[in-house]
Write a protein that holds these residues in place. Structure first.
Motif, short mmCIF file in Angstrom:
data_model
loop_
_atom_site.label_atom_id
_atom_site.label_comp_id
_atom_site.label_asym_id
_atom_site.label_seq_id
_atom_site.Cartn_x
_atom_site.Cartn_y
_atom_site.Cartn_z
N PRO A 177 -8.87 14.59 51.41
CA PRO A 177 -7.92 14.22 52.34
C PRO A 177 -6.28 14.99 52.05
CG PRO A 177 -9.09 12.32 51.54
CD PRO A 177 -9.46 13.41 50.82
N VAL A 178 -6.19 15.19 50.72
CA VAL A 178 -4.68 15.76 50.54
C VAL A 178 -4.68 17.23 51.02
CG1 VAL A 178 -3.41 16.63 48.78
CG2 VAL A 178 -4.34 14.30 48.51
N ARG A 179 -5.98 18.00 50.69
CA ARG A 179 -6.07 19.31 51.02
C ARG A 179 -6.04 19.45 52.65
NH1 ARG A 179 -7.54 23.59 47.72
NH2 ARG A 179 -7.77 22.94 45.48
N ALA A 180 -6.66 18.42 53.29
CA ALA A 180 -6.73 18.52 54.67
C ALA A 180 -5.44 18.37 55.17
CB ALA A 180 -7.74 17.06 54.94
N GLN A 181 -4.61 17.50 54.64
CA GLN A 181 -3.24 17.40 55.48
C GLN A 181 -2.59 18.65 55.23
OE1 GLN A 181 -1.06 14.37 53.65
NE2 GLN A 181 -2.42 12.81 54.72
N ALA A 182 -2.54 19.22 54.10
CA ALA A 182 -2.01 20.57 53.99
C ALA A 182 -2.51 21.84 54.94
CB ALA A 182 -2.15 21.27 52.41
N ALA A 183 -3.98 22.00 55.15
CA ALA A 183 -4.46 22.90 55.91
C ALA A 183 -4.25 22.52 57.18
CB ALA A 183 -6.03 22.63 55.63
N ALA A 184 -4.32 21.23 57.84
CA ALA A 184 -4.03 21.09 58.98
C ALA A 184 -2.46 21.52 59.31
CB ALA A 184 -3.88 19.62 59.50
N ALA A 185 -1.40 21.23 58.36
CA ALA A 185 -0.10 21.46 58.67
C ALA A 185 -0.13 23.13 58.78
CB ALA A 185 0.64 21.05 57.55
N TYR A 186 -0.62 23.89 58.08
CA TYR A 186 -0.55 25.20 57.77
C TYR A 186 -1.10 25.83 59.32
CZ TYR A 186 -1.46 30.18 56.63
OH TYR A 186 -1.66 31.40 56.37
N MET A 187 -2.06 25.22 59.86
CA MET A 187 -2.70 25.81 61.09
C MET A 187 -2.12 25.14 62.37
SD MET A 187 -4.79 28.07 60.75
CE MET A 187 -5.44 28.92 59.19
N LYS A 188 -0.78 24.41 62.13
CA LYS A 188 0.14 23.91 62.92
C LYS A 188 -0.65 22.70 63.93
CE LYS A 188 2.99 27.19 62.26
NZ LYS A 188 4.44 26.93 61.61
N HIS A 189 -1.40 21.92 63.00
CA HIS A 189 -2.20 20.69 63.61
C HIS A 189 -2.93 21.11 64.85
CE1 HIS A 189 -0.19 18.21 60.55
NE2 HIS A 189 1.03 19.05 60.80
N VAL A 190 -3.50 22.26 64.84
CA VAL A 190 -4.66 22.68 66.03
C VAL A 190 -5.84 21.76 65.99
CG1 VAL A 190 -5.66 24.53 65.06
CG2 VAL A 190 -5.34 24.54 67.47
N ALA A 191 -6.30 21.30 65.01
CA ALA A 191 -7.30 20.40 64.59
C ALA A 191 -7.34 19.66 63.34
CB ALA A 191 -8.48 21.29 64.83
N PRO A 192 -7.82 18.71 63.35
CA PRO A 192 -8.06 18.07 62.01
C PRO A 192 -8.80 18.71 60.75
CG PRO A 192 -9.42 16.84 63.34
CD PRO A 192 -8.53 17.72 64.25
N PHE A 193 -8.54 18.68 59.66
CA PHE A 193 -9.54 19.20 58.63
C PHE A 193 -10.08 18.46 57.77
CE2 PHE A 193 -7.15 22.82 60.04
CZ PHE A 193 -7.87 24.06 59.47
N LEU A 194 -11.36 18.90 57.01
CA LEU A 194 -11.74 17.95 56.05
C LEU A 194 -11.35 18.50 54.61
CD1 LEU A 194 -15.58 18.63 56.98
CD2 LEU A 194 -14.36 16.32 57.18
N GLY A 195 -10.89 19.62 54.51
CA GLY A 195 -9.97 19.96 53.43
C GLY A 195 -10.80 20.26 52.22
N ILE A 196 -11.93 21.32 52.74
CA ILE A 196 -12.68 21.84 51.73
C ILE A 196 -12.24 23.40 51.30
CG2 ILE A 196 -15.19 22.54 51.37
CD1 ILE A 196 -15.96 20.50 53.58
N PRO A 197 -12.13 23.86 50.31
CA PRO A 197 -11.75 25.13 50.11
C PRO A 197 -12.56 26.09 50.50
CG PRO A 197 -11.23 23.58 48.12
CD PRO A 197 -12.29 22.92 49.12
N THR A 198 -12.24 27.23 50.82
CA THR A 198 -13.21 28.26 51.72
C THR A 198 -14.19 28.53 50.46
OG1 THR A 198 -11.41 29.11 52.67
CG2 THR A 198 -13.37 30.65 52.53
N PRO A 199 -14.19 28.93 49.62
CA PRO A 199 -15.24 29.33 48.44
C PRO A 199 -16.25 28.13 48.44
CG PRO A 199 -13.36 29.77 47.40
CD PRO A 199 -12.84 28.98 48.54
N GLU A 200 -15.79 27.00 48.28
CA GLU A 200 -16.75 25.70 48.47
C GLU A 200 -17.42 25.63 49.74
OE1 GLU A 200 -16.80 21.01 47.52
OE2 GLU A 200 -15.06 22.14 47.06
#
Length: 246
Positions: free
Chosen positions: A43-66
């Motif tokens: 959830p923490v990564r998800a919030q950061a990812a959504a903010a970076y992508m201007k909240h176009v969609a919610p995120f799960l917060g899974i890092p790209t390599p994983e």
């Protein structure tokens, strides 16, 4: 920016929804995909990812390599899809809200674009005009639209129509030749750039410059001549990007 996104969401919602076709392969992939991705959510990564992508969609917060490692495990032993399977996987992923599922669909289509015919174009149009942002549109443009047009050059006329469509569809048309190098239809590229040269949005102006800059690696003389001849019509951003390495 937020207002434009909201308008695009309303427009997308007004379009008829595409119904995923029946596909046992897609059934298996989606079952395994959701079972693999959901427990990996952060959830923490998800919030950061959504903010970076201007909240176009919610995120799960899974890092790209994983995420990519999970995707490989999901697809292990699933077999090769046909166009129907690709359509079903993409549309079903797009119905899920979290962006990582959209990324999975994009990666799947990049891998299997060669299995799709010109009949896939309406599906691609749906993908680039529904929950659109550069993170999915640019890859779909270069790897899926580009693959479809390369396999069936008659689809270039469809790109001529897409260039007059909404922002993200037009960006797809501008970028579909990014990987063509010497196979680039320069006349079409330059025509598309001029037809949207007065567009006020950053993402169109940037795409014009990017497409020209990429072709300049193959024919710098042609790009330089085009930019000099059209400098009074192109935005400063497009000119700057096009000539960055010339």
């Amino acid at each position: 920016m937020c207002d434009r996104r909201n308008v695009r969401r309303v427009n997308a919602a007004a379009r008829p929804a595409l119904v995923p076709p029946d596909s046992p392969l897609a059934d298996a992939v989606l079952e395994r995909l959701t079972a693999a991705y959901a427990p990996a959510a952060d959830p923490v990564r998800a919030q950061a990812a959504a903010a970076y992508m201007k909240h176009v969609a919610p995120f799960l917060g899974i890092p790209t390599p994983e995420r990519r490692a999970l995707s490989r495990a999901v697809l292990a032993g699933t077999g090769r899809p046909d166009e129907r399977d690709c359509t079903a996987v993409a549309l079903r992923c797009w119905r899920l809200p979290e962006r990582e599922y959209h990324y999975f669909a994009v990666d799947y289509l990049r891998r299997h674009a060669g299995r799709c015919s010109s009949g896939f174009l309406p599906v691609l149009h749906h993908l680039v005009s529904t929950v659109p942002w550069w993170d999915t549109v640019d890859l779909l443009a270069a790897y899926v639209a580009g693959s479809l047009v390369a396999a069936d050059p008659a689809l270039g006329r469809e790109m001529d129509r897409w260039i007059d469509d909404d922002l993200w569809v037009a960006r797809t048309a501008l970028l579909h030749q990014l990987r063509y190098k010497s196979a680039t239809d320069a006349e079409r590229l330059f025509d598309h750039c001029l037809r949207r040269a007065d567009h006020p949005d950053f993402f169109i102006r940037k795409a014009i410059g990017w497409a020209l800059r990429e072709y300049a690696k193959t024919d710098p003389t042609a790009v330089r001549a085009f930019v000099e001849g059209a400098r009074d019509r192109l935005s400063p951003l497009s000119v700057r990007e096009a000539l960055k390495h010339l």
